[in-house]
Design a protein around this motif. Structure first.
Motif, PDB file in Angstrom:
ATOM      1  N   MET A 137       0.788  -1.218  -0.106  1.00  0.00           N
ATOM      2  CA  MET A 137       0.057   0.141  -0.045  1.00  0.00           C
ATOM      3  C   MET A 137       1.016   1.358   0.055  1.00  0.00           C
ATOM      4  N   ARG A 138       0.483   2.492  -0.756  1.00  0.00           N
ATOM      5  CA  ARG A 138       1.012   3.677  -0.562  1.00  0.00           C
ATOM      6  C   ARG A 138       0.647   4.300   0.461  1.00  0.00           C
ATOM      7  N   ILE A 139       1.312   4.739   1.382  1.00  0.00           N
ATOM      8  CA  ILE A 139       1.120   5.511   2.647  1.00  0.00           C
ATOM      9  C   ILE A 139       1.549   6.818   2.828  1.00  0.00           C
ATOM     10  N   LEU A 140       0.724   7.694   3.106  1.00  0.00           N
ATOM     11  CA  LEU A 140       1.431   9.097   3.659  1.00  0.00           C
ATOM     12  C   LEU A 140       0.959   9.329   4.976  1.00  0.00           C
ATOM     13  N   LEU A 141       2.273   9.912   5.624  1.00  0.00           N
ATOM     14  CA  LEU A 141       1.935  10.267   6.814  1.00  0.00           C
ATOM     15  C   LEU A 141       2.140  11.617   7.174  1.00  0.00           C
TER      16      LEU A 141
ATOM     17  N   VAL B 172       6.247   4.151   2.033  1.00  0.00           N
ATOM     18  CA  VAL B 172       5.726   5.178   3.159  1.00  0.00           C
ATOM     19  C   VAL B 172       6.438   6.528   2.877  1.00  0.00           C
ATOM     20  N   THR B 173       5.807   7.524   3.075  1.00  0.00           N
ATOM     21  CA  THR B 173       6.202   8.951   2.850  1.00  0.00           C
ATOM     22  C   THR B 173       5.840   9.873   4.222  1.00  0.00           C
ATOM     23  N   ILE B 174       6.708  10.662   4.599  1.00  0.00           N
ATOM     24  CA  ILE B 174       6.444  11.471   5.796  1.00  0.00           C
ATOM     25  C   ILE B 174       6.253  13.198   5.195  1.00  0.00           C
ATOM     26  N   VAL B 175       5.306  13.777   5.579  1.00  0.00           N
ATOM     27  CA  VAL B 175       5.388  15.367   5.194  1.00  0.00           C
ATOM     28  C   VAL B 175       5.210  16.072   6.550  1.00  0.00           C
ATOM     29  N   ASP B 176       6.194  16.845   6.607  1.00  0.00           N
ATOM     30  CA  ASP B 176       6.052  17.771   8.084  1.00  0.00           C
ATOM     31  C   ASP B 176       5.336  19.028   7.506  1.00  0.00           C
TER      32      ASP B 176
ATOM     33  N   ASP C 264      -2.849   5.189  -0.822  1.00  0.00           N
ATOM     34  CA  ASP C 264      -4.235   4.657  -0.382  1.00  0.00           C
ATOM     35  C   ASP C 264      -4.643   4.835   0.646  1.00  0.00           C
ATOM     36  N   MET C 265      -3.781   5.305   1.809  1.00  0.00           N
ATOM     37  CA  MET C 265      -3.957   5.510   3.158  1.00  0.00           C
ATOM     38  C   MET C 265      -3.420   6.695   3.322  1.00  0.00           C
ATOM     39  N   VAL C 266      -3.920   7.564   4.475  1.00  0.00           N
ATOM     40  CA  VAL C 266      -3.141   8.732   4.924  1.00  0.00           C
ATOM     41  C   VAL C 266      -3.161   8.537   6.613  1.00  0.00           C
ATOM     42  N   GLY C 267      -2.159   8.686   7.280  1.00  0.00           N
ATOM     43  CA  GLY C 267      -1.993   8.401   8.660  1.00  0.00           C
ATOM     44  C   GLY C 267      -1.771   9.959   9.411  1.00  0.00           C
ATOM     45  N   LEU C 268      -2.581  10.638  10.442  1.00  0.00           N
ATOM     46  CA  LEU C 268      -2.347  11.805  10.770  1.00  0.00           C
ATOM     47  C   LEU C 268      -2.217  11.682  12.221  1.00  0.00           C
ATOM     48  N   THR C 269      -1.439  12.416  12.746  1.00  0.00           N
ATOM     49  CA  THR C 269      -0.965  12.515  14.340  1.00  0.00           C
ATOM     50  C   THR C 269      -1.087  13.845  15.013  1.00  0.00           C
ATOM     51  N   GLY C 270      -1.259  14.140  16.167  1.00  0.00           N
ATOM     52  CA  GLY C 270      -1.096  15.347  16.791  1.00  0.00           C
ATOM     53  C   GLY C 270      -1.553  15.132  18.282  1.00  0.00           C
ATOM     54  N   TYR C 271      -1.517  16.641  18.849  1.00  0.00           N
ATOM     55  CA  TYR C 271      -1.698  16.712  20.087  1.00  0.00           C
ATOM     56  C   TYR C 271      -3.437  17.133  20.257  1.00  0.00           C
ATOM     57  N   ILE C 272      -3.997  17.633  21.432  1.00  0.00           N
ATOM     58  CA  ILE C 272      -5.187  18.239  21.452  1.00  0.00           C
ATOM     59  C   ILE C 272      -5.398  19.417  20.559  1.00  0.00           C
ATOM     60  N   SER C 273      -4.411  20.106  20.634  1.00  0.00           N
ATOM     61  CA  SER C 273      -4.389  21.454  19.914  1.00  0.00           C
ATOM     62  C   SER C 273      -4.357  21.387  18.271  1.00  0.00           C
TER      63      SER C 273
ATOM     64  N   LYS D 285     -11.529  15.093  -0.348  1.00  0.00           N
ATOM     65  CA  LYS D 285     -12.157  15.891  -1.339  1.00  0.00           C
ATOM     66  C   LYS D 285     -11.500  15.343  -2.564  1.00  0.00           C
ATOM     67  N   VAL D 286     -10.186  15.206  -2.419  1.00  0.00           N
ATOM     68  CA  VAL D 286      -9.316  14.865  -3.451  1.00  0.00           C
ATOM     69  C   VAL D 286      -9.797  13.254  -4.112  1.00  0.00           C
ATOM     70  N   ASN D 287      -9.684  12.603  -3.016  1.00  0.00           N
ATOM     71  CA  ASN D 287     -10.151  11.138  -3.483  1.00  0.00           C
ATOM     72  C   ASN D 287     -10.709  10.433  -2.119  1.00  0.00           C
ATOM     73  N   LYS D 288     -12.110  10.254  -2.342  1.00  0.00           N
ATOM     74  CA  LYS D 288     -13.041   9.688  -1.028  1.00  0.00           C
ATOM     75  C   LYS D 288     -12.448   8.313  -0.665  1.00  0.00           C
ATOM     76  N   ASP D 289     -11.958   7.693  -1.390  1.00  0.00           N
ATOM     77  CA  ASP D 289     -11.602   6.180  -1.261  1.00  0.00           C
ATOM     78  C   ASP D 289     -10.330   6.074  -0.497  1.00  0.00           C
ATOM     79  N   ILE D 290      -9.595   7.247  -0.135  1.00  0.00           N
ATOM     80  CA  ILE D 290      -8.386   7.122   0.651  1.00  0.00           C
ATOM     81  C   ILE D 290      -8.881   6.947   2.023  1.00  0.00           C
ATOM     82  N   ILE D 291      -7.972   6.137   2.807  1.00  0.00           N
ATOM     83  CA  ILE D 291      -8.348   5.567   4.031  1.00  0.00           C
ATOM     84  C   ILE D 291      -7.728   6.632   4.978  1.00  0.00           C
ATOM     85  N   VAL D 292      -8.446   7.145   5.756  1.00  0.00           N
ATOM     86  CA  VAL D 292      -7.920   8.428   6.733  1.00  0.00           C
ATOM     87  C   VAL D 292      -7.845   7.847   7.997  1.00  0.00           C
ATOM     88  N   CYS D 293      -6.571   7.822   8.823  1.00  0.00           N
ATOM     89  CA  CYS D 293      -6.413   7.197  10.065  1.00  0.00           C
ATOM     90  C   CYS D 293      -5.825   8.379  10.995  1.00  0.00           C
ATOM     91  N   VAL D 294      -6.340   8.266  12.112  1.00  0.00           N
ATOM     92  CA  VAL D 294      -5.622   9.298  13.168  1.00  0.00           C
ATOM     93  C   VAL D 294      -4.938   8.418  14.350  1.00  0.00           C
TER      94      VAL D 294
END
Ligand code: SF4
Length: 442
Positions: free
Chosen positions: A1-5, A42-46, A64-73, A87-96
């Motif tokens: 799978m292609r994964i963007l973090l 996997v690719t990481i974007v800061d 195919d999947m995007v992972g997002l991470t963060g604090y409460i803010s 909006k770009v592609n509704k089939d991308i799996i979004v994971c937090v």
């Protein structure tokens, strides 16, 4: 799978510590290492360091999947990113994932977020990527108490590396050697992440990881690195045996420093450069109320020991919600008496997920949904003795009176050089401007 973090950029309302520090996204590097090992791309974007939009990166990398991470803010920022991705592609799996997702997963409930990782995020993430996991598994599984994963994939943020720093610690690399904290301070969020459990990696494993790190500056991001004297002595033994020469920034408790001067000295001889110490208060009653298991005398002794061994002390303090002008003055005098150069002042913040939140949730002046203001710098609970405007004013004055004076400037220039002092001063000025806006708004 292609994964963007993606590591999110803080919301513009958030009072920005990124003006004085930008650290690498260690948690995403762990995810990257684990998923890459299992064959994913996997690719990481800061986003703190990138100007282009999330949509731009989604179109560029076609994940195919995007992972997002963060604090409460970051909660609202993450939701916005999720909308952009779908909006770009509704089939991308979004994971937090991330610390807030683990403690308050309900905050990420959103039509554009497919999975919220409440526990064992690395395995859960891999399970989703391998298409072999269901939601119950992710949300209900008990948190693991071991950590047997590949070292973080630091290569994935190579292009950002030179821009990562923590105050005067330039090009600093993060490492985590333990999880959780054995203490039980009433305001603390850290211990909620591991369900009040503590576990530490073996020293041998840490040394092996350190050997892979090229940078000299290392920031050990344990909630409490200075805990077990035997472990720390063993750590020093191994550093000496392997001839590892680095400079360390760590978190540590005042009582440990006060009781273990020999260990602190040994760590200093092996590169310890600065300790972030949760001094919290100069008032014993407040310390007792926080269940800090420390007192002002212990704090004073710890600061003196660090000073004696020329280890920088970054003191963090909690400003009480029932404070008036005298309390701010008292803390100012105490910080000056001890000669602490760097302080971080945090208005008391009962973070969701802690016991304190339930006690204070009826006294909030910032709604929970205004996540970007839950940054440990905004006042979120109404002060009981003075107005909000005065509270911000006294906070600004306390910062100025303790940190900005010719003696301290000369000290910083001598120790860290003119350029680094200038950069930090500009960053601190920006933070103060944000505070000033709060004061003017009231
Ligand atoms: S010692 Fe520090 S990390 Fe541990 S519970 Fe207290 S505040 Fe949290």
């Amino acid at each position: 799978m292609r994964i963007l973090l993606i590591r999110p950029k803080p919301h513009k309302e958030t009072i920005g510590l990124q003006n004085v520090m930008i650290c690498e996204p260690l948690e995403l590097e762990y995810v990257s290492a684990y998923l890459s090992k299992h064959g994913h791309d996997v690719t990481i974007v800061d986003k703190i360091l990138e100007r282009k939009s999330v949509a731009h990166f989604v179109k560029k990398y076609k994940p195919d999947m995007v992972g997002l991470t963060g604090y409460i803010s970051h909660v609202n920022v993450i939701k916005k990113y999720a909308e952009e991705i779908k909006k770009v592609n509704k089939d991308i799996i979004v994971c937090v994932g991330g610390v807030h997702a683990e403690v308050c997963p309900e905050d990420f409930s959103h039509e554009c977020i497919d999975y919220v990782l409440k526990a064992n995020a690395l395995d859960a993430f891999l399970g989703i990527a391998d298409n072999r996991i269901d939601m119950t598994n992710i949300l209900e599984k008990e948190k693991s108490q071991t950590f047997c994963y590949p070292f973080p994939d630091r290569e994935k943020v190579k292009k950002y590396r030179k821009k990562y720093y923590y105050m005067f610690h330039r090009n600093c690399t993060l490492i985590k050697t333990s999880f959780g904290c054995p203490y039980n301070c009433s305001f603390c969020f850290c211990r909620e992440i591991t369900d009040n459990k503590y576990f530490a990696r073996s020293v041998e494993d840490i040394i092996n990881e350190l050997k892979t790190i090229k940078e000299e500056e290392v920031y050990i991001v344990d909630d409490n690195f200075l805990f077990n004297a035997n472990r720390l002595n063993h750590f020093c033994d191994m550093l000496e045996k392997e001839n590892i020469k680095k400079r360390y920034l760590v978190y540590g408790r005042a009582d440990f420093i006060a009781e273990n001067e020999e260990v602190v000295k040994r760590l200093k001889d092996n590169g310890l450069r600065a300790v972030i110490v949760g001094l919290e208060s100069c008032d014993d009653k407040m310390l007792e109320g926080y269940n800090k298991k420390s007192n002002s005398k212990i704090n004073e002794k710890a600061v003196a020991i660090l000073k004696k061994h020329n280890i920088e002390c970054y003191g963090t303090f909690i400003l009480g919600i029932d404070w008036d002008r005298e309390d701010f003055k008292k803390l100012k005098e105490w910080i000056k008496k001890l000669g602490i150069t760097f302080v971080n002042l945090q208005p008391f913040t009962p973070l969701p997920g802690t016991d304190m939140y339930d006690l204070y949730k009826d006294k909030l002046i910032v709604k929970r949904e205004e996540y970007e203001k839950w940054d440990m710098a905004h006042l979120v609970v109404r002060p009981t003795k003075i107005s909000v405007r005065k509270y911000y004013l006294y906070t600004i004055l306390l910062y100025y009176s303790t940190m900005v004076n010719p003696k301290k400037s000369i000290y910083m220039i001598k120790k860290y050089g003119l350029m680094d002092t200038l950069k930090l001063s500009i960053g601190a000025f920006k933070v103060n401007m944000q505070y000033l806006k709060k004061f003017l708004k009231g």
